[in-house]
Write a protein that holds these residues in place. Sequence first.
Motif, PDB file in Angstrom:
ATOM      1  N   VAL A 259      -3.954   5.571   4.952  1.00 53.02           N
ATOM      2  CA  VAL A 259      -4.784   6.585   5.609  1.00 53.02           C
ATOM      3  C   VAL A 259      -6.262   6.323   5.308  1.00 53.02           C
ATOM      4  O   VAL A 259      -7.100   6.340   6.211  1.00 53.02           O
ATOM      5  CB  VAL A 259      -4.367   8.008   5.166  1.00 53.02           C
ATOM      6  CG1 VAL A 259      -5.399   9.040   5.582  1.00 53.02           C
ATOM      7  CG2 VAL A 259      -3.001   8.356   5.721  1.00 53.02           C
ATOM      8  N   ALA A 260      -6.572   6.055   4.039  1.00 50.85           N
ATOM      9  CA  ALA A 260      -7.965   5.809   3.651  1.00 50.85           C
ATOM     10  C   ALA A 260      -8.496   4.546   4.336  1.00 50.85           C
ATOM     11  O   ALA A 260      -9.625   4.530   4.843  1.00 50.85           O
ATOM     12  CB  ALA A 260      -8.073   5.681   2.132  1.00 50.85           C
ATOM     13  N   LEU A 261      -7.690   3.497   4.363  1.00 51.22           N
ATOM     14  CA  LEU A 261      -8.099   2.253   5.004  1.00 51.22           C
ATOM     15  C   LEU A 261      -8.307   2.438   6.503  1.00 51.22           C
ATOM     16  O   LEU A 261      -9.276   1.945   7.076  1.00 51.22           O
ATOM     17  CB  LEU A 261      -7.056   1.166   4.741  1.00 51.22           C
ATOM     18  CG  LEU A 261      -7.412  -0.247   5.168  1.00 51.22           C
ATOM     19  CD1 LEU A 261      -8.695  -0.717   4.506  1.00 51.22           C
ATOM     20  CD2 LEU A 261      -6.271  -1.188   4.837  1.00 51.22           C
ATOM     21  N   SER A 262      -7.423   3.187   7.117  1.00 47.78           N
ATOM     22  CA  SER A 262      -7.540   3.458   8.550  1.00 47.78           C
ATOM     23  C   SER A 262      -8.830   4.225   8.859  1.00 47.78           C
ATOM     24  O   SER A 262      -9.526   3.908   9.828  1.00 47.78           O
ATOM     25  CB  SER A 262      -6.325   4.241   9.032  1.00 47.78           C
ATOM     26  OG  SER A 262      -6.452   4.568  10.381  1.00 47.78           O
TER      27      SER A 262
ATOM     28  N   ILE B 158     -18.812  10.344   9.019  1.00 53.80           N
ATOM     29  CA  ILE B 158     -18.628   8.917   8.736  1.00 53.80           C
ATOM     30  C   ILE B 158     -19.140   8.591   7.336  1.00 53.80           C
ATOM     31  O   ILE B 158     -18.585   7.754   6.641  1.00 53.80           O
ATOM     32  CB  ILE B 158     -19.329   8.051   9.806  1.00 53.80           C
ATOM     33  CG1 ILE B 158     -18.570   8.160  11.130  1.00 53.80           C
ATOM     34  CG2 ILE B 158     -19.419   6.600   9.382  1.00 53.80           C
ATOM     35  CD1 ILE B 158     -19.218   7.414  12.273  1.00 53.80           C
ATOM     36  N   GLY B 159     -20.180   9.283   6.904  1.00 50.99           N
ATOM     37  CA  GLY B 159     -20.745   9.058   5.577  1.00 50.99           C
ATOM     38  C   GLY B 159     -19.753   9.328   4.460  1.00 50.99           C
ATOM     39  O   GLY B 159     -19.903   8.817   3.355  1.00 50.99           O
ATOM     40  N   ASP B 160     -18.717  10.120   4.738  1.00 48.15           N
ATOM     41  CA  ASP B 160     -17.682  10.383   3.736  1.00 48.15           C
ATOM     42  C   ASP B 160     -16.769   9.180   3.537  1.00 48.15           C
ATOM     43  O   ASP B 160     -16.069   9.093   2.535  1.00 48.15           O
ATOM     44  CB  ASP B 160     -16.823  11.588   4.147  1.00 48.15           C
ATOM     45  CG  ASP B 160     -17.631  12.869   4.264  1.00 48.15           C
ATOM     46  OD1 ASP B 160     -18.717  12.953   3.647  1.00 48.15           O
ATOM     47  OD2 ASP B 160     -17.177  13.786   4.972  1.00 48.15           O
ATOM     48  N   HIS B 161     -16.756   8.266   4.500  1.00 46.86           N
ATOM     49  CA  HIS B 161     -15.806   7.152   4.474  1.00 46.86           C
ATOM     50  C   HIS B 161     -16.464   5.784   4.380  1.00 46.86           C
ATOM     51  O   HIS B 161     -15.788   4.796   4.107  1.00 46.86           O
ATOM     52  CB  HIS B 161     -14.932   7.184   5.734  1.00 46.86           C
ATOM     53  CG  HIS B 161     -14.290   8.505   5.967  1.00 46.86           C
ATOM     54  ND1 HIS B 161     -13.278   8.998   5.175  1.00 46.86           N
ATOM     55  CD2 HIS B 161     -14.533   9.462   6.895  1.00 46.86           C
ATOM     56  CE1 HIS B 161     -12.924  10.192   5.614  1.00 46.86           C
ATOM     57  NE2 HIS B 161     -13.669  10.499   6.653  1.00 46.86           N
ATOM     58  N   LEU B 162     -17.773   5.722   4.616  1.00 45.43           N
ATOM     59  CA  LEU B 162     -18.450   4.437   4.678  1.00 45.43           C
ATOM     60  C   LEU B 162     -19.696   4.458   3.809  1.00 45.43           C
ATOM     61  O   LEU B 162     -20.500   5.391   3.917  1.00 45.43           O
ATOM     62  CB  LEU B 162     -18.841   4.158   6.135  1.00 45.43           C
ATOM     63  CG  LEU B 162     -18.815   2.729   6.636  1.00 45.43           C
ATOM     64  CD1 LEU B 162     -17.457   2.099   6.423  1.00 45.43           C
ATOM     65  CD2 LEU B 162     -19.176   2.681   8.100  1.00 45.43           C
ATOM     66  N   GLY B 163     -19.866   3.452   2.995  1.00 47.73           N
ATOM     67  CA  GLY B 163     -21.030   3.364   2.128  1.00 47.73           C
ATOM     68  C   GLY B 163     -22.206   2.682   2.806  1.00 47.73           C
ATOM     69  O   GLY B 163     -22.123   2.225   3.949  1.00 47.73           O
ATOM     70  N   SER B 164     -23.290   2.594   2.059  1.00 40.87           N
ATOM     71  CA  SER B 164     -24.516   2.014   2.591  1.00 40.87           C
ATOM     72  C   SER B 164     -24.343   0.533   2.923  1.00 40.87           C
ATOM     73  O   SER B 164     -24.774   0.080   3.982  1.00 40.87           O
ATOM     74  CB  SER B 164     -25.641   2.192   1.576  1.00 40.87           C
ATOM     75  OG  SER B 164     -26.815   1.596   2.037  1.00 40.87           O
ATOM     76  N   HIS B 165     -23.706  -0.216   2.023  1.00 41.00           N
ATOM     77  CA  HIS B 165     -23.537  -1.654   2.244  1.00 41.00           C
ATOM     78  C   HIS B 165     -22.679  -1.925   3.477  1.00 41.00           C
ATOM     79  O   HIS B 165     -23.000  -2.803   4.282  1.00 41.00           O
ATOM     80  CB  HIS B 165     -22.914  -2.312   1.012  1.00 41.00           C
ATOM     81  CG  HIS B 165     -22.736  -3.783   1.152  1.00 41.00           C
ATOM     82  ND1 HIS B 165     -23.793  -4.658   1.129  1.00 41.00           N
ATOM     83  CD2 HIS B 165     -21.632  -4.527   1.370  1.00 41.00           C
ATOM     84  CE1 HIS B 165     -23.347  -5.890   1.302  1.00 41.00           C
ATOM     85  NE2 HIS B 165     -22.031  -5.845   1.448  1.00 41.00           N
ATOM     86  N   ASP B 166     -21.603  -1.160   3.631  1.00 40.54           N
ATOM     87  CA  ASP B 166     -20.724  -1.342   4.798  1.00 40.54           C
ATOM     88  C   ASP B 166     -21.457  -1.015   6.091  1.00 40.54           C
ATOM     89  O   ASP B 166     -21.291  -1.698   7.105  1.00 40.54           O
ATOM     90  CB  ASP B 166     -19.477  -0.464   4.677  1.00 40.54           C
ATOM     91  CG  ASP B 166     -18.675  -0.787   3.426  1.00 40.54           C
ATOM     92  OD1 ASP B 166     -18.596  -1.974   3.073  1.00 40.54           O
ATOM     93  OD2 ASP B 166     -18.142   0.150   2.806  1.00 40.54           O
TER      94      ASP B 166
ATOM     95  N   THR C  61       0.828  -1.202   0.000  1.00 41.82           N
ATOM     96  CA  THR C  61       0.000   0.000   0.000  1.00 41.82           C
ATOM     97  C   THR C  61       0.861   1.249   0.000  1.00 41.82           C
ATOM     98  O   THR C  61       2.008   1.238   0.434  1.00 41.82           O
ATOM     99  CB  THR C  61      -0.903   0.047   1.245  1.00 41.82           C
ATOM    100  OG1 THR C  61      -0.072   0.056   2.404  1.00 41.82           O
ATOM    101  CG2 THR C  61      -1.836  -1.142   1.290  1.00 41.82           C
ATOM    102  N   THR C  62       0.249   2.315  -0.461  1.00 39.44           N
ATOM    103  CA  THR C  62       0.895   3.617  -0.366  1.00 39.44           C
ATOM    104  C   THR C  62       0.452   4.259   0.948  1.00 39.44           C
ATOM    105  O   THR C  62      -0.466   3.771   1.616  1.00 39.44           O
ATOM    106  CB  THR C  62       0.465   4.517  -1.542  1.00 39.44           C
ATOM    107  OG1 THR C  62      -0.946   4.757  -1.435  1.00 39.44           O
ATOM    108  CG2 THR C  62       0.785   3.866  -2.883  1.00 39.44           C
ATOM    109  N   ALA C  63       1.082   5.340   1.298  1.00 36.94           N
ATOM    110  CA  ALA C  63       0.700   6.048   2.524  1.00 36.94           C
ATOM    111  C   ALA C  63      -0.751   6.529   2.430  1.00 36.94           C
ATOM    112  O   ALA C  63      -1.499   6.461   3.408  1.00 36.94           O
ATOM    113  CB  ALA C  63       1.640   7.217   2.771  1.00 36.94           C
ATOM    114  N   ALA C  64      -1.170   6.963   1.255  1.00 40.74           N
ATOM    115  CA  ALA C  64      -2.551   7.431   1.063  1.00 40.74           C
ATOM    116  C   ALA C  64      -3.538   6.279   1.227  1.00 40.74           C
ATOM    117  O   ALA C  64      -4.617   6.453   1.814  1.00 40.74           O
ATOM    118  CB  ALA C  64      -2.707   8.063  -0.313  1.00 40.74           C
ATOM    119  N   ASP C  65      -3.176   5.088   0.719  1.00 34.93           N
ATOM    120  CA  ASP C  65      -4.036   3.910   0.889  1.00 34.93           C
ATOM    121  C   ASP C  65      -4.200   3.571   2.366  1.00 34.93           C
ATOM    122  O   ASP C  65      -5.296   3.231   2.814  1.00 34.93           O
ATOM    123  CB  ASP C  65      -3.451   2.698   0.168  1.00 34.93           C
ATOM    124  CG  ASP C  65      -3.501   2.817  -1.338  1.00 34.93           C
ATOM    125  OD1 ASP C  65      -4.329   3.599  -1.849  1.00 34.93           O
ATOM    126  OD2 ASP C  65      -2.700   2.122  -2.010  1.00 34.93           O
TER     127      ASP C  65
END
Length: 130
Positions: free
Chosen positions: A22-25, A110-118, A16-20
């Motif tokens: 951060v997004a995953l975290s 949280i809505g910016d990082h998590l979708g409906s299915h999640d 992963t990259t540093a950006a990946d």
Amino acid sequence: MRAKTPSFIAEFPLRTTAADEVALSKRLAAARQIYNASLGEALRRLALMRQSKDWQHACRMPKTVMDEQSGNRIANKERSSRFRKTQERFGFTRDSIQKFAEACRDACSIGDHLGSHDTQTASLRAFQAV
């Protein structure tokens, strides 16, 4: 003792990259917060439901009754119906907990990082845990 089935564990490193990272975290933290909020709400509703007179009355009812036609014991449908109605009245259903989780997600970042299915998956697991 449980029967053992053949299984194995494999670990693979992620590239992963540093950006990946951060997004995953952020996504994992958001899912944790939704799960904990759903779990807390489900536990709160469960406690209120169990305190209700309808629930306590249903608990005192016999689990089975005698079927007049066959003479066999069958499940008490009235008891099951009372439990189900009480669950619906207190919003202790899978769907109501999912709606609660979606409202939490939409009320903050949280809505910016998590979708409906999640969100639905996290809330469903919390409900099943209760």
